[in-house]
Design a protein around this motif. Structure first.
Motif, short mmCIF file in Angstrom:
data_model
loop_
_atom_site.label_atom_id
_atom_site.label_comp_id
_atom_site.label_asym_id
_atom_site.label_seq_id
_atom_site.Cartn_x
_atom_site.Cartn_y
_atom_site.Cartn_z
N ILE A 55 6.67 0.75 -4.21
CA ILE A 55 6.53 1.22 -2.83
C ILE A 55 7.63 0.63 -1.96
O ILE A 55 8.27 1.33 -1.17
CB ILE A 55 5.13 0.84 -2.28
CG1 ILE A 55 4.06 1.56 -3.10
CG2 ILE A 55 5.03 1.22 -0.81
CD1 ILE A 55 2.67 1.02 -2.87
N ALA A 83 8.35 4.61 -5.86
CA ALA A 83 7.10 5.35 -5.84
C ALA A 83 7.28 6.60 -5.00
O ALA A 83 8.24 6.72 -4.23
CB ALA A 83 6.00 4.48 -5.25
N VAL A 142 6.72 8.04 -2.07
CA VAL A 142 6.28 7.80 -0.70
C VAL A 142 6.80 8.95 0.14
O VAL A 142 7.98 9.30 0.07
CB VAL A 142 6.82 6.45 -0.19
CG1 VAL A 142 6.42 6.25 1.27
CG2 VAL A 142 6.32 5.32 -1.05
N ASN A 143 5.92 9.56 0.93
CA ASN A 143 6.34 10.69 1.75
C ASN A 143 6.59 10.25 3.19
O ASN A 143 6.16 9.19 3.62
CB ASN A 143 5.24 11.77 1.76
CG ASN A 143 4.99 12.28 0.36
OD1 ASN A 143 5.94 12.53 -0.40
ND2 ASN A 143 3.72 12.37 -0.01
N TRP A 148 1.78 6.93 1.38
CA TRP A 148 1.71 6.88 -0.08
C TRP A 148 0.26 7.08 -0.48
O TRP A 148 -0.61 6.30 -0.08
CB TRP A 148 2.23 5.52 -0.55
CG TRP A 148 2.11 5.31 -2.04
CD1 TRP A 148 2.87 5.87 -3.00
CD2 TRP A 148 1.18 4.47 -2.70
NE1 TRP A 148 2.49 5.44 -4.23
CE2 TRP A 148 1.45 4.57 -4.07
CE3 TRP A 148 0.12 3.64 -2.27
CZ2 TRP A 148 0.71 3.87 -5.04
CZ3 TRP A 148 -0.61 2.95 -3.22
CH2 TRP A 148 -0.30 3.07 -4.60
N ARG A 149 -0.01 8.13 -1.22
CA ARG A 149 -1.37 8.50 -1.62
C ARG A 149 -2.31 8.49 -0.42
O ARG A 149 -3.40 7.90 -0.46
CB ARG A 149 -1.89 7.54 -2.69
CG ARG A 149 -1.11 7.70 -3.99
CD ARG A 149 -1.66 6.85 -5.08
NE ARG A 149 -0.79 6.87 -6.24
CZ ARG A 149 -0.87 6.02 -7.24
NH1 ARG A 149 -1.80 5.08 -7.24
NH2 ARG A 149 -0.06 6.11 -8.25
#
Lengths: 52, 722
Positions: B466, B494, B496-497, B511-512
């Motif tokens: 992350i 990871a 990550v948006n 993230w999620r």
């Protein structure tokens, strides 16, 4: 010894020519980039005619 | 001679006076091309530049690794740099105002032509003299002497002018320097030789006067070349910092010279840019790197209302500042006063050549005067007495002494230049040889100024993934350090948006479905500690810290241990916090350190050591070091240092590596030993030749032999250093 009257002026003139040639090269910036000039000779640009 | 202290002003960084007073032709562009090295590079660069529309002519100088471009108005360096980058060459813009190649070029050319005149004339005269020595007599000898006189007089009148000028300057100031006995010897040799020639005498010293001038000019030229090379490299470093700023007026950005900024102007500073003036932030949020000014490594949070000073580096977000002080009023420039005061300390150093001249000049004059008096009283013949006095002066003339110092410094500077050190000051090597105490600055000198993650192993793989994803979206030094370390540990980012950077705080994303943040303690929710840290928060979990230390500069440990092994005392003096300084001192095994030192403290520390009789070498890079650099006996700064620090120091390290420092000390010691050896060689020649001259046994042939052999021995001895 009359040969001296030719030889001395000749040697002096030759020295003077050398000096004048050297001063000309200094004045026309020919020692600014010794490294580059020694490589430029390898370039085939301007081989056919001098740079305008 | 040091450059006048006006040039040493740190404010030059903010206000280059040259650029204001005499703007160069706007179309003249200078580019530095550090990677060119062969014929193909020259052709490619010249062809590429000449093909660019608007470029009138472009010429590459391979010796200086530079291209000079004559272009139409409206073409700027930033248009041409991409052209070269497409060809595969890195290019940096140079400020043509800071390059004064023509000025030093003219002085060098002048010396070179004088040297050539003396050389050609002495060759011709020597030719005639050899005939006299090998047996020409009577009318032939007289004719040869008259021809020699006709060549020598104008040649000396032209080529020995630098000596005449220097000697006159010294005499009119009531001092004696090396040039006074030189001029006296040349003039006396000419006068007695003319007199002898007019009386059909046997001995004429025309050749000696000319070869003397030739050898001494050769020494001067070597000296000049050495310093010209260093000067042009130093100028290039200064020219790499082009003093421009973005002025914002009515919402329109305009690029202007820093010197044109006025108080009240709004200036936009992009991330990575340096503050051109003192001011107050009016909009934007970011972090500031103040390490060059204070030595602190922790970036400072910057937001509207914060007061900034010229020289600080903006790290993350664009900032607009309102100028409160420009040019000479900036805090950068006020530092100049500190430097100017300290400067006077160094000028007290007397060079080896000067102290030799102080002993030598009166000695020679007294000896020559005594032999004149002695012979005049004993023989009663003025002509004989004058001839012998002239012979003594010519034989003792400091031909070898004139070459002793420049030949060695040229060889030593050339050697150090190849190792990446620039010797800027003429006596720097002599002063470096005496050094027994070395004081280092921390940030930017022993450390590279780039942080390194220390506790990567404490984090779970997921956290690292992350952190990497967040760090990659930012250009902040800490983010880059995390990204680099994580990549090196084979971590993949990871998914990550919506990663976005919040200038001044850090980066965040989702993230999620959870919000993740990487940044300042206060923003992420961590506790601000003593050490440099960035915090990572994943959703509701407690935030975790990434800790950093400043990465050591390559060669720092090696240089320090080599200096300690050479028996020198090493000190660490820094403006950073005690914890960081102590940590570094332990890593490098430096026992003596001082933290949180203000610029005045650093200079005071140096003055204190000097008062105890220590010879101090200061190595530093920041503005907070400039006063200390100027106060020390000799100083070194890395090429990455602020312009002001480089100006204040004697030696500039061109590469990243610090190892050459220890080597430079050793080379300096060897160079000084060679200089002293050379003095001894010259003295031995005098001890042999002077009794001959005083006894009246010296002939022009003996004088010529003694002079040439001693000069050649001295030059060869100097070459052993290469």
């Amino acid at each position: 010894m009359s040969i001296l009257s030719y030889l001395i002026p000749i040697s002096l003139t030759m020295g003077a020519i050398g000096l004048v040639a050297f001063i000309y090269t200094v004045r026309s910036n020919q020692y600014d980039d010794p490294e580059g000039d020694s490589r430029r000779i390898l370039s085939d640009e301007w081989d056919d005619h001098p740079k305008p | 001679m040091r450059p006048p202290s006006a040039a040493a002003c740190p404010g030059c960084l903010a206000a280059p006076t040259d650029a204001v007073e005499q703007p160069l032709k706007p179309a003249q562009i200078a580019l530095s091309l550090p990677t060119i090295h062969c014929q193909a590079c020259i052709s490619a660069v010249e062809r590429g530049l000449n093909a660019y529309p608007g470029v009138r002519s472009a010429r590459v100088n391979l010796t200086l690794k530079r291209a000079m471009i004559d272009a139409e108005d409206g073409i700027a360096a930033r248009d041409l740099i991409p052209v070269l980058e497409r060809l595969g060459y890195t290019a940096h813009e140079l400020d043509p105002g800071a390059l004064s190649a023509t000025e030093s070029g003219r002085a060098g050319r002048d010396l070179l032509i004088r040297l050539a005149v003396a050389g050609f004339a002495s060759m011709n005269v020597m030719l005639l003299s050899v005939s006299v020595w090998s047996g020409a007599t009577d009318a032939t000898r007289d004719m040869f002497h008259w021809i020699s006189a006709a060549i020598t007089l104008p040649a000396i009148a032209y080529s020995a002018q630098p000596f005449f000028r220097n000697a006159w300057a010294a005499l009119s100031a009531g001092r004696l320097n090396m040039d006074v006995p030189i001029v006296l010897a040349i003039l006396l040799a000419l006068v007695t030789s003319l007199w002898e020639t007019s009386l059909s005498g046997e001995h004429a010293y025309f050749d000696a006067a000319l070869t003397l001038t030739f050898f001494l000019l050769a020494g001067r030229y070597l000296d000049f070349r050495t310093r010209a090379v260093a000067r042009s490299a130093a100028e290039e470093l200064a020219a790499l910092e082009v003093p421009r700023a973005l002025r914002v007026r009515d919402g329109v950005e305009q690029e202007v010279a820093v010197a044109d900024l006025a108080v009240g102007d709004h200036v936009l500073v992009r991330p990575g840019g340096r503050m051109p003036v003192d001011g107050v932030i009016v909009s934007g949020q970011s972090e500031l790197d103040r390490s060059l000014l204070t030595g602190e490594t922790l970036p400072v949070f910057a937001a509207t209302g914060l007061v900034v000073s010229a020289g600080e580096v903006n790290l993350t977000g664009p900032l607009t500042i309102r100028a409160t002080a420009v040019g000479e009023e900036t805090s950068l420039h006020r530092m100049a006063d500190l430097v100017a005061i300290a400067e006077s300390g160094r000028s007290r150093y007397t060079s080896l050549a000067d102290s030799a001249a102080k002993l030598y000049a009166p000695g020679v004059h007294i000896l020559s005067a005594l032999s004149f008096l002695g012979w005049y009283l004993w023989s009663g013949d003025l002509r004989v007495a004058l001839n012998i006095a002239a012979a003594v002066l010519i034989i003792t003339c400091p031909c070898a002494l004139g070459l002793a110092v420049p030949a060695v410094t040229t060889a030593a500077s050339g050697r150090l230049f190849r190792k990446g050190m620039l010797i800027k000051h003429a006596t720097a090597l002599e002063r470096l040889a005496q050094v027994d105490t070395v004081v280092f600055d921390k940030t930017g000198t022993l450390t590279a100024g780039t942080p390194e993650v220390t506790n990567l192993g404490d984090h779970s793989r997921q956290d690292l993934e992350i952190a990497l994803a967040l760090a990659e979206g930012s250009a902040h030094p800490l983010s880059r350090a995390i990204a680099q370390a994580a990549r090196a540990a084979d971590i993949r980012p990871a998914a990550v948006n919506d990663v976005r950077e919040v200038p001044g705080y850090g980066a965040e994303g989702t993230w999620r479905g959870q919000r993740v943040r990487l940044g300042r303690a206060s923003w992420v929710g961590g506790a601000q500690g003593e050490k440099t840290a960035a915090w990572l928060a994943v959703g509701p979990h407690p935030p975790q810290a990434f800790l950093f230390v400043d990465a050591l500069r390559p060669g720092a440990a090696k240089a320090v241990s080599a200096l300690l092994a050479a028996g020198k005392d090493v000190y660490l003096v820094s403006g950073d916090s005690a914890g960081a300084v102590e940590n570094l001192a332990k890593r490098l095994k430096i026992d003596r350190w001082l933290a949180e030192a203000l610029p005045e403290d650093k200079a005071a520390r140096i003055a204190d050591l000097r008062a105890k009789g220590r010879k101090v070498l200061m190595v530093g890079d920041g503005l907070n070091d400039t006063a200390a650099l100027a106060a020390a006996d000799v100083s070194i700064s890395p090429a990455s240092a602020l312009d002001a620090a480089r100006v204040a120091s004697d030696i500039v390290l061109l590469g990243q590596d610090l190892t050459p420092i220890a080597e430079a000390c050793e080379t300096a010691i060897r160079a000084t030993r060679r200089i002293k050896e050379n003095f001894r060689i010259a003295t031995v020649y005098n001890v042999i030749a002077v009794p001959l001259a005083v006894a009246g046994l010296a002939t022009p042939l003996i004088a010529a032999l003694a002079m040439s052999t001693s000069s050649i021995t001295v030059s060869l001895n100097a070459l052993r250093l290469r």
